[in-house]
Design an enzyme around this catalytic site. Structure first.
Site, PDB file in Angstrom:
ATOM      1  CB  ALA A 152      -0.947  -0.003   1.193  1.00  0.00           C
TER       2      ALA A 152
ATOM      3  CG  ASN B 292      -2.517   3.777  10.475  1.00  0.00           C
ATOM      4  OD1 ASN B 292      -3.034   4.763   9.946  1.00  0.00           O
ATOM      5  ND2 ASN B 292      -1.296   3.795  10.937  1.00  0.00           N
TER       6      ASN B 292
ATOM      7  CD  GLN C 137      -4.752  -0.789   9.363  1.00  0.00           C
ATOM      8  OE1 GLN C 137      -5.278  -1.759   9.911  1.00  0.00           O
ATOM      9  NE2 GLN C 137      -3.434  -0.667   9.286  1.00  0.00           N
TER      10      GLN C 137
ATOM     11  CB  SER D 253      -1.592  -3.433   2.235  1.00  0.00           C
ATOM     12  OG  SER D 253      -0.454  -4.146   2.661  1.00  0.00           O
TER      13      SER D 253
ATOM     14  CB  CYS E 188       3.282   6.707  13.659  1.00  0.00           C
ATOM     15  SG  CYS E 188       4.720   7.474  12.992  1.00  0.00           S
TER      16      CYS E 188
HETATM   17  C1  LIG Z   1      -3.406   3.038   6.584  1.00  0.00           C
HETATM   18  C2  LIG Z   1      -2.157   2.464   6.000  1.00  0.00           C
HETATM   19  N1  LIG Z   1      -1.765   2.843   4.774  1.00  0.00           N
HETATM   20  C3  LIG Z   1      -0.657   2.339   4.202  1.00  0.00           C
HETATM   21  C4  LIG Z   1       0.128   1.424   4.862  1.00  0.00           C
HETATM   22  C5  LIG Z   1       1.354   0.889   4.180  1.00  0.00           C
HETATM   23  O1  LIG Z   1       1.110  -0.420   3.734  1.00  0.00           O
HETATM   24  P1  LIG Z   1       2.278  -1.410   3.280  1.00  0.00           P
HETATM   25  O2  LIG Z   1       2.866  -1.964   4.520  1.00  0.00           O
HETATM   26  O3  LIG Z   1       1.595  -2.449   2.455  1.00  0.00           O
HETATM   27  O4  LIG Z   1       3.254  -0.614   2.484  1.00  0.00           O
HETATM   28  C6  LIG Z   1      -0.227   1.019   6.141  1.00  0.00           C
HETATM   29  C7  LIG Z   1       0.637   0.089   6.898  1.00  0.00           C
HETATM   30  O5  LIG Z   1       0.837   0.262   8.085  1.00  0.00           O
HETATM   31  C8  LIG Z   1      -1.405   1.534   6.727  1.00  0.00           C
HETATM   32  O6  LIG Z   1      -1.813   1.172   7.951  1.00  0.00           O
END
Ligand SMILES: Cc1ncc(COP(=O)(O)O)c(C=O)c1O
Length: 395
Positions: free
Chosen positions: A77, A157, A186, A206, A333
């Site tokens: 993601a 998240n 999420q 993701s 975070c």
């Molecule tokens: C809301 C949100 N967006 C994006 C990401 C990033 O995802 P990825 O670990 O697949 O790069 C996360 C991961 O913690 C997330 O919680």
């Protein structure tokens, strides 16, 4: 090696989730005899890989109400968010150089926006109330004829706040020419998502947040009404219709497909069941302990999220006190950063409250017995620290 039974109870689902055995089973052949390159259409190995990728494209599309051609595979993601933000901005820079987002977004959205600012773009970051909500009226007022993109996450998240995506997308489309992107990392598997009904133009997911593999994700890019134009951010062999070059991660994509299907199909059953367990965890903590403060909204939050501050207790100390429980502090975070969380800070609750916050993220596998054990260990840990230190009053 310690047995599974001896390991801490895992309650950190917002960081990652365990791989579902059905996902693993679907992936395994693609680490073995099904090793073909999905772009090698001139022989059976490649065609079989391509067919598996196509199946997964259909599964991911169906999980969010999209059509298969609207799915672009990514490495996760972070890449999906970067491709959405930078790809839209760079394809539309002549139309207008303004983007709207929210202060509580993930760094995968906020950081590419910082890059756009360095390139001369204007970024409006909507503020949130102490329970994590933005004001839809403020969004409306922020929109201009130059707004190219609005990016607002479906679910946070850290504190689990659910944004009313459908309402926000409607406001954006009624009052501006901007495209609407949502980070639904999420949210998938916890709330219903339908890109048509919700009016979403781009959506990030993701694998590893939905019991799938790490290092794979997808970006939904709307093809009709409107056709979203995206400038690629990675160049090479022209894979994914030129939007994202690079040999496809076939095992990962197969896993993401099954994971997305299971997440969407199970949502209606999983969300209320785990929500009830989460509620009973909070009830036990509140019954046994004084000064347990909920961070975020009590109701409009992810069913598996519980972010609480134990007044007077340092969250890092508490984690050391509860080795049988795998949770996160709400104040950092990511483990890569020890700075106070920008989300808790944005709620305006103060540093002391941020430093005493713990984030519980229940998985869909969580049992009543595990929840009871977690509650008991946390209660004992908080009591031990408070007895040792005396209750500080500054929170
Ligand atoms: C809301 C949100 N967006 C994006 C990401 C990033 O995802 P990825 O670990 O697949 O790069 C996360 C991961 O913690 C997330 O919680």
């Amino acid at each position: 090696m310690r047995s599974r039974r001896d390991r801490p109870i895992y309650m950190d689902a917002h960081a990652t989730t365990p791989l579902d055995p059905r996902v693993l089973a679907a992936m395994l052949p693609f680490f073995g005899e099904e090793f073909g390159n999905a772009a090698s259409r001139n022989h059976e190995y490649g065609r079989r890989a391509e067919a598996a990728v196509d199946r997964a494209r259909g599964q991911v599309a169906a999980a969010i109400g999209a059509s298969p051609k609207e799915i672009v595979w990514t490495s996760g993601a972070t890449e999906s968010d970067n491709l959405a933000v930078l790809g839209v901005a760079r394809a539309h820079r002549e139309r207008g150089q303004h983007v709207v987002t929210c202060v509580t977004e993930h760094p995968a959205v906020l950081d590419p926006l910082l890059q756009l600012e360095r390139e001369g773009w204007e970024v409006t970051r909507l503020r949130v109330s102490p329970d994590g909500h933005l004001d839809p009226e403020e969004l409306r007022l922020a929109l201009t004829a130059q707004t190219t993109l609005v990016s607002i996450m479906a679910a946070n998240n850290e504190v689990g706040t659910l944004h009313p995506i459908r309402e926000l997308a409607r406001i954006v489309h009624e009052h501006s020419p901007a495209l609407f992107h949502t980070d639904a990392v999420q949210a998938l598997g916890w709330i219903p998502l339908d890109v048509q009904e919700d009016g979403i133009d781009l959506l990030s997911i993701s694998g590893h947040k939905i019991y799938g593999p790490k290092g794979v994700g997808a970006l939904f890019v709307r093809r009709r009404r409107p056709t979203v134009r995206l400038a690629p951010q990675q160049f090479g062999g022209g894979h994914e219709r030129g939007l994202r070059s690079g040999t496809l991660n076939v095992p990962g994509i197969v896993g993401l497909g099954v994971a997305a299907e299971l997440a969407a199909q199970g949502q209606a059953d999983v969300a209320p069941r785990i929500g009830a367990l989460r509620d009973s965890l909070l009830a036990m903590l509140e019954r046994e302990l004084d000064q347990v403060l909920l961070n975020g909204d009590a109701t409009r939050r992810l069913p598996n999220n519980l972010n609480v501050s134990f007044v007077g207790v340092d969250a890092e100390d508490l984690l050391n006190e509860i080795p049988g429980v795998a949770v996160s502090t709400g104040a950092a975070c990511s483990s890569a950063s020890l700075d106070p969380s920008h989300v808790i800070t944005a709620l305006g609750l103060g540093e002391a409250r941020a430093a005493s916050s713990i984030r519980f993220g229940l998985t869909r596998l969580q049992t009543r017995e595990e929840v009871d054990r977690v509650a008991a260990e946390v209660v004992a840990g908080v009591r031990a620290l408070r007895n040792a230190d005396g209750i500080r009053s500054e929170c």
